[in-house]
Scaffold this active site. Structure first.
Site, PDB file in Angstrom:
ATOM      1  N   ASP A  28      49.693  47.882  41.063  1.00  0.00           N
ATOM      2  CA  ASP A  28      50.094  48.038  42.462  1.00  0.00           C
ATOM      3  C   ASP A  28      49.777  49.447  42.972  1.00  0.00           C
ATOM      4  OD1 ASP A  28      51.231  47.381  44.886  1.00  0.00           O
ATOM      5  OD2 ASP A  28      53.297  47.692  44.220  1.00  0.00           O
ATOM      6  N   GLY A  29      49.429  49.559  44.254  1.00  0.00           N
ATOM      7  CA  GLY A  29      49.341  50.864  44.915  1.00  0.00           C
ATOM      8  C   GLY A  29      47.941  51.361  45.237  1.00  0.00           C
ATOM      9  N   ASN A  30      46.930  50.501  45.127  1.00  0.00           N
ATOM     10  CA  ASN A  30      45.565  50.949  45.460  1.00  0.00           C
ATOM     11  C   ASN A  30      45.436  51.360  46.930  1.00  0.00           C
ATOM     12  OD1 ASN A  30      44.369  50.276  42.869  1.00  0.00           O
ATOM     13  ND2 ASN A  30      44.666  48.154  43.476  1.00  0.00           N
ATOM     14  N   ARG A  32      47.842  52.310  49.046  1.00  0.00           N
ATOM     15  CA  ARG A  32      48.592  53.547  49.354  1.00  0.00           C
ATOM     16  C   ARG A  32      47.900  54.772  48.754  1.00  0.00           C
ATOM     17  NH1 ARG A  32      54.179  51.666  47.332  1.00  0.00           N
ATOM     18  NH2 ARG A  32      52.862  49.958  46.595  1.00  0.00           N
ATOM     19  N   SER A  73      47.321  37.871  43.849  1.00  0.00           N
ATOM     20  CA  SER A  73      48.404  36.882  43.930  1.00  0.00           C
ATOM     21  C   SER A  73      48.080  35.840  44.996  1.00  0.00           C
ATOM     22  CB  SER A  73      49.728  37.572  44.274  1.00  0.00           C
ATOM     23  OG  SER A  73      49.781  37.856  45.653  1.00  0.00           O
ATOM     24  N   ASN A  76      48.137  37.219  48.399  1.00  0.00           N
ATOM     25  CA  ASN A  76      47.105  38.179  48.821  1.00  0.00           C
ATOM     26  C   ASN A  76      46.076  37.595  49.787  1.00  0.00           C
ATOM     27  OD1 ASN A  76      47.022  40.030  45.665  1.00  0.00           O
ATOM     28  ND2 ASN A  76      48.231  40.378  47.512  1.00  0.00           N
ATOM     29  N   TRP A  77      46.040  36.247  49.910  1.00  0.00           N
ATOM     30  CA  TRP A  77      45.108  35.630  50.879  1.00  0.00           C
ATOM     31  C   TRP A  77      45.455  36.056  52.301  1.00  0.00           C
ATOM     32  CZ3 TRP A  77      40.917  33.717  48.850  1.00  0.00           C
ATOM     33  CH2 TRP A  77      40.964  33.125  47.575  1.00  0.00           C
TER      34      TRP A  77
HETATM   35  C1  V0D Z   1      41.797  45.085  42.873  1.00  0.00           C
HETATM   36  C2  V0D Z   1      43.306  46.751  40.888  1.00  0.00           C
HETATM   37  C3  V0D Z   1      39.145  43.377  38.079  1.00  0.00           C
HETATM   38  C4  V0D Z   1      43.926  45.547  41.539  1.00  0.00           C
HETATM   39  C5  V0D Z   1      42.117  46.401  40.029  1.00  0.00           C
HETATM   40  C6  V0D Z   1      39.808  39.157  42.780  1.00  0.00           C
HETATM   41  C7  V0D Z   1      43.278  44.927  42.754  1.00  0.00           C
HETATM   42  C8  V0D Z   1      40.898  46.044  40.826  1.00  0.00           C
HETATM   43  C9  V0D Z   1      39.129  42.041  38.448  1.00  0.00           C
HETATM   44  C10 V0D Z   1      38.668  40.907  37.667  1.00  0.00           C
HETATM   45  C11 V0D Z   1      40.658  43.586  41.242  1.00  0.00           C
HETATM   46  C12 V0D Z   1      39.255  39.664  37.842  1.00  0.00           C
HETATM   47  C13 V0D Z   1      38.831  38.584  37.091  1.00  0.00           C
HETATM   48  C14 V0D Z   1      37.854  38.744  36.152  1.00  0.00           C
HETATM   49  C15 V0D Z   1      37.273  39.961  35.948  1.00  0.00           C
HETATM   50  C16 V0D Z   1      37.674  41.038  36.715  1.00  0.00           C
HETATM   51  C17 V0D Z   1      39.689  42.025  39.732  1.00  0.00           C
HETATM   52  C18 V0D Z   1      40.525  41.255  41.725  1.00  0.00           C
HETATM   53  C19 V0D Z   1      40.896  42.515  42.072  1.00  0.00           C
HETATM   54  C20 V0D Z   1      40.833  40.155  42.644  1.00  0.00           C
HETATM   55  F1  V0D Z   1      37.465  37.691  35.408  1.00  0.00           F
HETATM   56  N1  V0D Z   1      39.692  44.115  39.019  1.00  0.00           N
HETATM   57  N2  V0D Z   1      40.033  43.313  40.041  1.00  0.00           N
HETATM   58  N3  V0D Z   1      39.940  40.999  40.537  1.00  0.00           N
HETATM   59  N4  V0D Z   1      41.050  44.853  41.625  1.00  0.00           N
END
Ligand code: V0D
Length: 247
Positions: A28-30, A32, A73, A76-77
């Site tokens: 959490d917190g990207n 902010r 989550s 998040n949509w």
């Molecule tokens: C953004 C911080 C890796 C949280 C981390 C689709 C939010 C970076 C994945 C990821 C996100 C998901 C599945 C996978 C491989 C990588 C990812 C999302 C957001 C949302 F099989 N980082 N990450 N997926 N963030």
């Protein structure tokens, strides 16, 4: 890389024989983090992916068996469509850059969540990532994607109803039977849950599975989460377990 005294102390004091087998993290917190720096939210997410890389590396080095990361989550949509689109580009990018290191570190990727409602290109990326890493026998890296715990429980209940109606299972089930219908079927419950950014809520994450987990809240935003925070959380987890053991 510079290693401060605190990190060295933690390193020496962590009992490698009593690690939490399963660590789950609410990242959490990207947003902010970015806002406080006058940067676009995208930049926070981009930095968040860097933190995922470091955390996977640290968890795997430390000997964590299962690392579950809450990436997206079902709520998040509701974010602006440009942001949802950007987030949906991350899994594919992630595997493009990380696959070699995941293979080197023997990490197996697994997904939990409602995959059928993800865009086809995201489904393809994660299915390929899971397929390519399925030979690995080291840490399991679980991404929770389009995950919501209440809907997971309701899905499980409906599947049970269907199976009872079809005469496939008996009409009374116990807790162990129930877990077989969750996304986490076959995965032991988290021993330790970490949430970053100072929020102290579970936010519809693994409600059933966190029943007995130790909770640890980090005061930093996800992009600033680092090895030292993971070590602190693990060390604190071991202190609590030791105290508990003495009673
Ligand atoms: C953004 C911080 C890796 C949280 C981390 C689709 C939010 C970076 C994945 C990821 C996100 C998901 C599945 C996978 C491989 C990588 C990812 C999302 C957001 C949302 F099989 N980082 N990450 N997926 N963030």
């Amino acid at each position: 890389m510079e290693v401060d005294l605190k990190e060295q102390e933690l390193n020496e004091n962590i009992d490698r024989g009593k690690l939490p087998a399963h660590v789950a993290i609410i990242m959490d917190g990207n947003g902010r983090w970015a806002a406080e720096r006058g940067l676009p939210r995208k930049e926070g997410h981009r930095q968040g992916v860097e933190t995922v890389r470091n955390t996977v590396r640290c968890g795997s080095d430390l000997g964590i068996e299962i690392l579950t990361l809450f990436a997206f989550s079902t709520e998040n949509w509701q974010r602006p469509s440009w942001e949802v689109n950007y987030l949906m580009s991350l899994p594919e990018k992630y595997f493009q850059t990380e696959l070699p290191e995941l293979m080197r570190n023997n990490v197996r990727v697994n997904l939990i969540g409602e995959k059928s409602k993800l865009p086809a290109k995201v489904r393809k990326a994660i299915e390929e990532g899971a397929e390519e890493t399925k030979v690995n026998s080291g840490m399991v890296l679980n991404f929770a994607l389009n995950y919501g715990s209440r809907s997971e429980i309701i899905m499980a209940v409906n599947r049970i109803i269907d199976e009872v109606a079809a005469g496939k299972i008996k009409e009374k089930i116990d807790e162990r039977d129930f877990t077989r219908y969750l996304y986490t079927a076959g995965i032991p419950d988290p021993d330790l849950l970490i949430r970053t950014s100072g929020e102290k809520r579970i936010s519809n994450f693994l409600l059933w599975q966190l029943a007995y987990s130790e909770l640890w809240f980090a005061d930093v935003y996800w992009p600033d989460f680092s090895r030292i925070h993971l070590l602190e959380a693990v060390y604190d987890y071991q202190l609590r377990k030791r105290r508990f053991g003495k009673v």
